[in-house]
Design a protein around this motif. Structure first.
Motif, PDB file in Angstrom:
ATOM      1  N   ASN A 141      39.165  43.008  28.337  1.00  0.00           N
ATOM      2  CA  ASN A 141      39.454  43.603  29.639  1.00  0.00           C
ATOM      3  C   ASN A 141      39.709  42.494  30.646  1.00  0.00           C
ATOM      4  OD1 ASN A 141      39.181  46.365  29.007  1.00  0.00           O
ATOM      5  ND2 ASN A 141      36.947  46.228  29.151  1.00  0.00           N
ATOM      6  N   MET A 142      40.624  42.721  31.585  1.00  0.00           N
ATOM      7  CA  MET A 142      40.900  41.764  32.647  1.00  0.00           C
ATOM      8  C   MET A 142      40.234  42.220  33.940  1.00  0.00           C
ATOM      9  SD  MET A 142      44.884  40.547  32.275  1.00  0.00           S
ATOM     10  CE  MET A 142      45.576  42.147  32.688  1.00  0.00           C
ATOM     11  N   THR A 143      39.447  41.334  34.538  1.00  0.00           N
ATOM     12  CA  THR A 143      38.834  41.592  35.838  1.00  0.00           C
ATOM     13  C   THR A 143      38.845  40.304  36.644  1.00  0.00           C
ATOM     14  OG1 THR A 143      36.616  41.096  34.981  1.00  0.00           O
ATOM     15  CG2 THR A 143      37.309  43.416  34.962  1.00  0.00           C
ATOM     16  N   VAL A 144      38.486  40.405  37.914  1.00  0.00           N
ATOM     17  CA  VAL A 144      38.397  39.190  38.735  1.00  0.00           C
ATOM     18  C   VAL A 144      37.204  38.346  38.282  1.00  0.00           C
ATOM     19  CG1 VAL A 144      39.507  40.212  40.747  1.00  0.00           C
ATOM     20  CG2 VAL A 144      37.022  40.378  40.485  1.00  0.00           C
ATOM     21  N   LEU A 145      37.253  37.076  38.561  1.00  0.00           N
ATOM     22  CA  LEU A 145      36.138  36.189  38.238  1.00  0.00           C
ATOM     23  C   LEU A 145      34.922  36.550  39.086  1.00  0.00           C
ATOM     24  CD1 LEU A 145      38.205  32.900  38.140  1.00  0.00           C
ATOM     25  CD2 LEU A 145      36.981  33.848  36.180  1.00  0.00           C
ATOM     26  N   PRO A 146      33.726  36.456  38.535  1.00  0.00           N
ATOM     27  CA  PRO A 146      32.519  36.787  39.306  1.00  0.00           C
ATOM     28  C   PRO A 146      32.207  35.707  40.344  1.00  0.00           C
ATOM     29  CG  PRO A 146      31.904  35.912  37.170  1.00  0.00           C
ATOM     30  CD  PRO A 146      33.397  36.048  37.149  1.00  0.00           C
ATOM     31  N   GLY A 147      31.364  36.080  41.296  1.00  0.00           N
ATOM     32  CA  GLY A 147      30.933  35.114  42.303  1.00  0.00           C
ATOM     33  C   GLY A 147      29.427  35.051  42.364  1.00  0.00           C
ATOM     34  N   VAL A 148      28.898  34.343  43.347  1.00  0.00           N
ATOM     35  CA  VAL A 148      27.453  34.225  43.477  1.00  0.00           C
ATOM     36  C   VAL A 148      26.841  35.550  43.945  1.00  0.00           C
ATOM     37  CG1 VAL A 148      27.449  33.404  45.870  1.00  0.00           C
ATOM     38  CG2 VAL A 148      25.602  32.726  44.322  1.00  0.00           C
ATOM     39  N   LYS A 149      27.656  36.387  44.616  1.00  0.00           N
ATOM     40  CA  LYS A 149      27.214  37.705  45.067  1.00  0.00           C
ATOM     41  C   LYS A 149      28.215  38.749  44.588  1.00  0.00           C
ATOM     42  CE  LYS A 149      25.399  35.926  49.489  1.00  0.00           C
ATOM     43  NZ  LYS A 149      25.548  36.023  50.970  1.00  0.00           N
ATOM     44  N   LYS A 150      27.779  39.990  44.493  1.00  0.00           N
ATOM     45  CA  LYS A 150      28.701  41.070  44.166  1.00  0.00           C
ATOM     46  C   LYS A 150      29.727  41.220  45.290  1.00  0.00           C
ATOM     47  CE  LYS A 150      25.825  43.899  41.126  1.00  0.00           C
ATOM     48  NZ  LYS A 150      25.278  45.261  40.862  1.00  0.00           N
ATOM     49  N   GLY A 151      30.967  41.414  44.894  1.00  0.00           N
ATOM     50  CA  GLY A 151      32.035  41.555  45.885  1.00  0.00           C
ATOM     51  C   GLY A 151      32.668  40.247  46.287  1.00  0.00           C
ATOM     52  N   ILE A 152      32.086  39.135  45.847  1.00  0.00           N
ATOM     53  CA  ILE A 152      32.624  37.810  46.151  1.00  0.00           C
ATOM     54  C   ILE A 152      33.274  37.249  44.892  1.00  0.00           C
ATOM     55  CG2 ILE A 152      32.114  35.458  46.897  1.00  0.00           C
ATOM     56  CD1 ILE A 152      31.741  37.549  49.066  1.00  0.00           C
ATOM     57  N   SER A 153      34.525  36.854  45.012  1.00  0.00           N
ATOM     58  CA  SER A 153      35.249  36.297  43.870  1.00  0.00           C
ATOM     59  C   SER A 153      36.141  35.172  44.365  1.00  0.00           C
ATOM     60  CB  SER A 153      36.072  37.402  43.181  1.00  0.00           C
ATOM     61  OG  SER A 153      36.757  36.881  42.064  1.00  0.00           O
ATOM     62  N   SER A 154      36.966  34.653  43.472  1.00  0.00           N
ATOM     63  CA  SER A 154      37.865  33.566  43.835  1.00  0.00           C
ATOM     64  C   SER A 154      38.885  33.368  42.729  1.00  0.00           C
ATOM     65  CB  SER A 154      37.067  32.272  44.045  1.00  0.00           C
ATOM     66  OG  SER A 154      37.946  31.185  44.230  1.00  0.00           O
ATOM     67  N   SER A 155      40.098  33.056  43.106  1.00  0.00           N
ATOM     68  CA  SER A 155      41.120  32.702  42.123  1.00  0.00           C
ATOM     69  C   SER A 155      42.133  31.788  42.784  1.00  0.00           C
ATOM     70  CB  SER A 155      41.817  33.957  41.589  1.00  0.00           C
ATOM     71  OG  SER A 155      42.682  33.616  40.528  1.00  0.00           O
ATOM     72  N   ILE A 156      42.339  30.628  42.192  1.00  0.00           N
ATOM     73  CA  ILE A 156      43.264  29.650  42.752  1.00  0.00           C
ATOM     74  C   ILE A 156      44.684  30.194  42.677  1.00  0.00           C
ATOM     75  CG2 ILE A 156      44.017  28.268  40.764  1.00  0.00           C
ATOM     76  CD1 ILE A 156      42.415  26.758  43.897  1.00  0.00           C
ATOM     77  N   ILE A 157      45.508  29.854  43.658  1.00  0.00           N
ATOM     78  CA  ILE A 157      46.890  30.335  43.701  1.00  0.00           C
ATOM     79  C   ILE A 157      47.803  29.355  42.970  1.00  0.00           C
ATOM     80  CG2 ILE A 157      48.809  31.009  45.191  1.00  0.00           C
ATOM     81  CD1 ILE A 157      46.705  31.408  47.435  1.00  0.00           C
ATOM     82  N   PHE A 158      48.298  29.775  41.816  1.00  0.00           N
ATOM     83  CA  PHE A 158      49.325  29.027  41.105  1.00  0.00           C
ATOM     84  C   PHE A 158      50.659  29.717  41.340  1.00  0.00           C
ATOM     85  CE2 PHE A 158      45.463  28.546  38.517  1.00  0.00           C
ATOM     86  CZ  PHE A 158      45.366  27.168  38.451  1.00  0.00           C
ATOM     87  N   GLY A 159      51.744  29.070  40.931  1.00  0.00           N
ATOM     88  CA  GLY A 159      53.038  29.748  40.972  1.00  0.00           C
ATOM     89  C   GLY A 159      54.123  28.921  41.612  1.00  0.00           C
ATOM     90  N   ASN A 160      55.204  29.603  41.983  1.00  0.00           N
ATOM     91  CA  ASN A 160      56.376  28.937  42.543  1.00  0.00           C
ATOM     92  C   ASN A 160      56.661  29.421  43.950  1.00  0.00           C
ATOM     93  OD1 ASN A 160      57.569  29.417  39.305  1.00  0.00           O
ATOM     94  ND2 ASN A 160      57.201  27.385  40.142  1.00  0.00           N
TER      95      ASN A 160
END
Length: 409
Positions: free
Chosen positions: A228-247
């Motif tokens: 399953n694909m989901t957002v990366l977890p964070g230190v708290k629920k509702g907090i996540s992060s994903s670096i912006i790659f691309g063009n």
């Protein structure tokens, strides 16, 4: 860009009756490294400022190429610009207060969770790091009871030896620790596994991982996986992060010459067409790219095909591409200092200070907010200068004249 994007791009420009010639760098025709690619593009921009009109390039190089591109604020409507996510624009497209680009294709790191293994142990997809660690540890211990030699990992960190990927993973991790969803990037001076792309892909295909951090892969491959694909977890629920790659996509600056007006007009026409909501929606529904227009992820037609809930949940963070004009240098030094902490004996405090010093400009201030050194130095110099001026009094006192000797005229 992917080859299929090029085909569609050509088809669209044919419809526009504009002769668009493409010069494409891909893994098939370019054998240099990621950073030497940056040198090649900059060399073209420097030597042949009018050879190409539109550039589609890795968004890492925004600060390096920024001076060579038009300020799109002067040519694009506010309505078009507002279609795009403000944070993505701010983190990847603004250079010296100028809008030098729009995102043409995005990539994000996400969490892949093994469906079969989680179901076997009646576990859910983690929403925090503590949950991920607890679930991974429990399942690994249970699996090793059944087979002590089992080839299974709990999670890959993606802190590999590539400068840019080490930096990206670290920034993502630090961003996990902000207080709220709206909070900005934490101060890097406040008080994280080592694998590459091939390792992550092989583990995904073989199902030999409970959790895997990796970029969003094409649906044709994802549908074959037991994850399953989901957002990366964070230190708290509702907090996540994903670096912006691309063009990003930008338009080259033209000389102040009427001879270039038609080329600029054609380039802007193509740019606006490709950046429009309709074309970006078409790219998304055909599973060609991930656009930066967030409104699309609430479109019913799109959501029948795309992973809208996932895209709406992603909390993006840009790489520090504008910390220095030379991002290559910043990324290289960042990797060295962070590796010293991660795999060496350097403390977190010292490593983070070294990282901050790569781009930080220090100044002497009388403020004692961070240190009293500035105030102490100011007081010492003030006393010395005052004594120097007071000593001039002795020149005018007759009692001291025998002690002075002056040069004759």
């Amino acid at each position: 860009m992917y080859k299929i994007e090029i085909i569609i791009l050509i088809l669209h420009t044919i419809c526009l009756k504009i002769d668009l010639k493409l010069n494409l760098f891909t893994e098939d025709n370019y054998t240099g490294s990621f950073f030497s690619y940056g040198d090649v593009i900059e060399s073209v921009l420097k030597k042949s400022k009018t050879k190409y009109d539109i550039y589609i390039y890795d968004n890492t190089y925004g600060s390096r190429y920024g001076n060579y591109f038009l300020d799109l604020k002067e040519y694009l409507s506010e309505d078009l610009i507002k279609l795009y996510d403000k944070k993505i624009i701010s983190d990847t497209c603004i250079y010296k207060n100028k809008l030098i680009a729009l995102p043409s294709r995005l990539e994000y790191n996400i969490l892949y969770s093994n469906r079969s293994i989680l179901k076997k142990y009646n576990k859910t997809i983690p929403e925090t790091w503590d949950e991920l660690i607890e679930t991974s540890k429990y399942i690994l211990e249970e699996e090793k009871k059944l087979n002590k030699d089992i080839d299974l990992i709990g999670y890959n960190g993606f802190f590999n030896d590539k400068d840019d990927e080490m930096l990206s993973s670290t920034y993502e991790f630090i961003y996990f620790f902000r207080d709220t969803y709206e909070s900005s990037f934490p101060d890097i001076t406040k008080p994280i596994f080592k694998s590459d792309d091939d390792f992550a892909i092989s583990r995904l295909l073989l199902g030999k991982a409970i959790f895997i951090k990796f970029v969003i892969i094409p649906d044709q491959i994802y549908e074959m996986l037991d994850y399953n694909m989901t957002v990366l977890p964070g230190v708290k629920k509702g907090i996540s992060s994903s670096i912006i790659f691309g063009n990003n996509i930008s338009i080259a600056k033209y000389p102040n010459d009427k001879a270039y007006d038609k080329r600029k007009e054609a380039a802007l026409f193509v740019f606006k067409y490709l950046a429009s909501r309709e074309i970006q929606k078409e790219f998304l529904t055909k599973r060609i790219l991930i656009p930066g227009i967030m409104d699309l992820y609430y479109d019913e037609d799109v959501c029948k095909i795309a992973h809208c809930q996932l895209f709406r949940s992603i909390q993006p963070i840009g790489k520090p591409i504008f910390e220095r004009d030379d991002y290559n240098y910043y990324a290289e030094k960042f990797k060295i200092y962070f590796s010293e902490f991660l795999y060496g004996n350097v403390s977190a405090k010292d490593a983070l200070k070294n990282i901050k010093d790569i781009s930080y400009i220090y100044e002497i201030s009388t403020s004692t907010k961070y240190t009293s050194a500035g105030l102490i130095n100011f007081l010492i110099f003030s006393v010395i200068i005052t004594l120097m001026f007071l000593s001039l009094i002795f020149i005018f006192l007759n009692n001291f004249n025998p002690f002075f000797e002056f040069l004759s005229q």
